[in-house]
Design a protein around this motif. Structure first.
Motif, PDB file in Angstrom:
ATOM      1  N   GLY A  47       0.789  -1.219   0.000  1.00 28.56           N
ATOM      2  CA  GLY A  47       0.000   0.000   0.000  1.00 28.56           C
ATOM      3  C   GLY A  47       0.823   1.272   0.000  1.00 28.56           C
ATOM      4  O   GLY A  47       0.371   2.313  -0.491  1.00 28.56           O
ATOM      5  N   LYS A  48       2.052   1.193   0.513  1.00 30.46           N
ATOM      6  CA  LYS A  48       2.898   2.384   0.555  1.00 30.46           C
ATOM      7  C   LYS A  48       3.265   2.878  -0.841  1.00 30.46           C
ATOM      8  O   LYS A  48       3.732   4.012  -1.005  1.00 30.46           O
ATOM      9  N   LEU A  49       3.058   2.029  -1.860  1.00 27.34           N
ATOM     10  CA  LEU A  49       3.365   2.424  -3.232  1.00 27.34           C
ATOM     11  C   LEU A  49       2.311   3.354  -3.827  1.00 27.34           C
ATOM     12  O   LEU A  49       2.581   4.055  -4.802  1.00 27.34           O
ATOM     13  N   VAL A  50       1.109   3.357  -3.264  1.00 30.43           N
ATOM     14  CA  VAL A  50      -0.010   4.069  -3.885  1.00 30.43           C
ATOM     15  C   VAL A  50       0.266   5.553  -4.096  1.00 30.43           C
ATOM     16  O   VAL A  50       0.023   6.083  -5.190  1.00 30.43           O
ATOM     17  N   PRO A  51       0.775   6.299  -3.097  1.00 31.96           N
ATOM     18  CA  PRO A  51       1.051   7.723  -3.347  1.00 31.96           C
ATOM     19  C   PRO A  51       2.030   7.941  -4.502  1.00 31.96           C
ATOM     20  O   PRO A  51       1.843   8.867  -5.309  1.00 31.96           O
ATOM     21  N   ASP A  52       3.073   7.102  -4.595  1.00 33.11           N
ATOM     22  CA  ASP A  52       4.032   7.244  -5.694  1.00 33.11           C
ATOM     23  C   ASP A  52       3.393   6.881  -7.029  1.00 33.11           C
ATOM     24  O   ASP A  52       3.701   7.503  -8.055  1.00 33.11           O
ATOM     25  N   MET A  53       2.526   5.883  -7.038  1.00 34.91           N
ATOM     26  CA  MET A  53       1.843   5.509  -8.276  1.00 34.91           C
ATOM     27  C   MET A  53       0.989   6.660  -8.791  1.00 34.91           C
ATOM     28  O   MET A  53       1.006   6.989  -9.990  1.00 34.91           O
ATOM     29  N   ALA A  74      -4.749  13.038 -19.600  1.00 34.61           N
ATOM     30  CA  ALA A  74      -4.787  13.076 -21.060  1.00 34.61           C
ATOM     31  C   ALA A  74      -4.222  11.833 -21.734  1.00 34.61           C
ATOM     32  O   ALA A  74      -4.324  11.702 -22.950  1.00 34.61           O
ATOM     33  N   GLY A  75      -3.642  10.918 -20.961  1.00 35.41           N
ATOM     34  CA  GLY A  75      -2.973   9.774 -21.562  1.00 35.41           C
ATOM     35  C   GLY A  75      -3.897   8.600 -21.828  1.00 35.41           C
ATOM     36  O   GLY A  75      -5.114   8.692 -21.697  1.00 35.41           O
ATOM     37  N   ASP A  76      -3.286   7.487 -22.202  1.00 32.30           N
ATOM     38  CA  ASP A  76      -4.036   6.267 -22.471  1.00 32.30           C
ATOM     39  C   ASP A  76      -3.498   5.140 -21.599  1.00 32.30           C
ATOM     40  O   ASP A  76      -2.553   5.324 -20.827  1.00 32.30           O
ATOM     41  N   THR A  77      -4.085   3.957 -21.738  1.00 35.90           N
ATOM     42  CA  THR A  77      -3.695   2.846 -20.878  1.00 35.90           C
ATOM     43  C   THR A  77      -2.249   2.420 -21.109  1.00 35.90           C
ATOM     44  O   THR A  77      -1.572   1.978 -20.178  1.00 35.90           O
ATOM     45  N   PHE A  78      -1.759   2.520 -22.334  1.00 31.30           N
ATOM     46  CA  PHE A  78      -0.362   2.177 -22.617  1.00 31.30           C
ATOM     47  C   PHE A  78       0.578   3.018 -21.756  1.00 31.30           C
ATOM     48  O   PHE A  78       1.505   2.500 -21.117  1.00 31.30           O
ATOM     49  N   GLU A  79       0.343   4.324 -21.736  1.00 31.47           N
ATOM     50  CA  GLU A  79       1.196   5.228 -20.962  1.00 31.47           C
ATOM     51  C   GLU A  79       1.077   4.958 -19.467  1.00 31.47           C
ATOM     52  O   GLU A  79       2.070   4.990 -18.737  1.00 31.47           O
ATOM     53  N   LEU A  80      -0.137   4.712 -19.018  1.00 27.74           N
ATOM     54  CA  LEU A  80      -0.354   4.427 -17.602  1.00 27.74           C
ATOM     55  C   LEU A  80       0.366   3.146 -17.184  1.00 27.74           C
ATOM     56  O   LEU A  80       1.064   3.114 -16.158  1.00 27.74           O
ATOM     57  N   ALA A  81       0.230   2.107 -18.001  1.00 25.37           N
ATOM     58  CA  ALA A  81       0.891   0.840 -17.684  1.00 25.37           C
ATOM     59  C   ALA A  81       2.405   1.004 -17.654  1.00 25.37           C
ATOM     60  O   ALA A  81       3.080   0.490 -16.756  1.00 25.37           O
TER      61      ALA A  81
END
Length: 248
Positions: A47-53, A74-81
């Motif tokens: 869970g500590k990763l969530v703020p950084d994500m 403004a991005g898409d799923t590719f960029e998010l992944a």
């Protein structure tokens, strides 16, 4: 309301292509909670990763908002992944993309908060003789589910997502696909969106009218250099089109 040179009259506008999130739906109230929930789910016991994500895709804790032009806004799923793979210590890009799209296809329609009564709004726009479409950098299934949930099927002539095969914003492919599908020249459409990617898509396609709205992550200053007009939200669009018809 901001405007730049080169306005066109409604006599030339036959179709309107709307962005989805931040335009038809309040961006922060809808996608802030969704992206937080998805990050928590993916982080699992870390869970500590969530703020950084969230920070890595544009969330700023000091404002409680995502930045204009960020991956989240403004991005898409590719960029998010791609942004989350390393933080999660994963290498399975394709699987993560599929997982994210599954979340968005389910949560988007369920959680979207409309900026107005969309059925009434689309019905009124259709009553003006306009052809209507939705183009989003979200997964197409989310757009389709949202159209169904809000009762827009009889009013929306075309919908497209990042995975529909026409490229992603800010490229012109989605807008050109709309024009081809409904038989309208690009100069005869208006593109309405809440970020620069939407307006750049419309500009690249040769859209006759570019309208920015302020229900997303962007401020007027972000949109003004590209938009013919910047309005507070889509409820002001009919009056704008009326005023352009008078000027034409």
């Amino acid at each position: 309301m901001h405007e730049i040179e080169g306005n066109v009259g409604i006599t030339r506008i036959k179709g309107v292509l709307f962005d989805k999130d931040g335009t038809l739906f309040d961006y922060h109230d809808t996608w802030g909670p969704i992206l937080t929930e998805v990050a928590v789910e993916l982080a699992g016991g870390q869970g500590k990763l969530v703020p950084d994500m969230l920070a890595s895709i544009g969330y700023r804790a000091e404002t409680g908002r995502f930045e204009a032009g960020s991956i989240a806004a403004a991005g898409d799923t590719f960029e998010l992944a791609d942004q989350w793979l390393g933080l999660l210590g994963r290498a399975d890009r394709d699987e993560l993309i599929q997982t994210l799209d599954g979340f968005f296809a389910r949560l988007g329609p369920e959680r979207s908060i409309p900026v107005t009564d969309l059925r009434a709004f689309f019905q009124a726009m259709k009553g003006r003789g306009l052809t209507l479409g939705i183009a989003t950098n979200d997964v197409a299934a989310s757009a389709e589910g949202t159209i169904l949930r809000f009762g827009l099927s009889e009013y929306v002539d075309f919908s497209v997502g990042y995975d529909s095969g026409y490229g992603v914003k800010p490229g012109p492919g989605m807008a050109l696909a709309f024009c081809e599908a409904v038989g309208i020249e690009p100069s005869g459409i208006a593109v309405v969106g809440d970020n620069r990617h939407d307006l750049e898509m419309g500009q690249g396609a040769g859209a006759g009218l570019l309208v920015g709205v302020l229900t997303g992550a962007s401020a007027e200053a972000d949109l003004a250099p590209l938009a013919h007009h910047v309005i507070a939200d889509i409820t002001l669009l009919p009056a704008l089109l009326e005023s352009l018809a008078v000027e034409a």
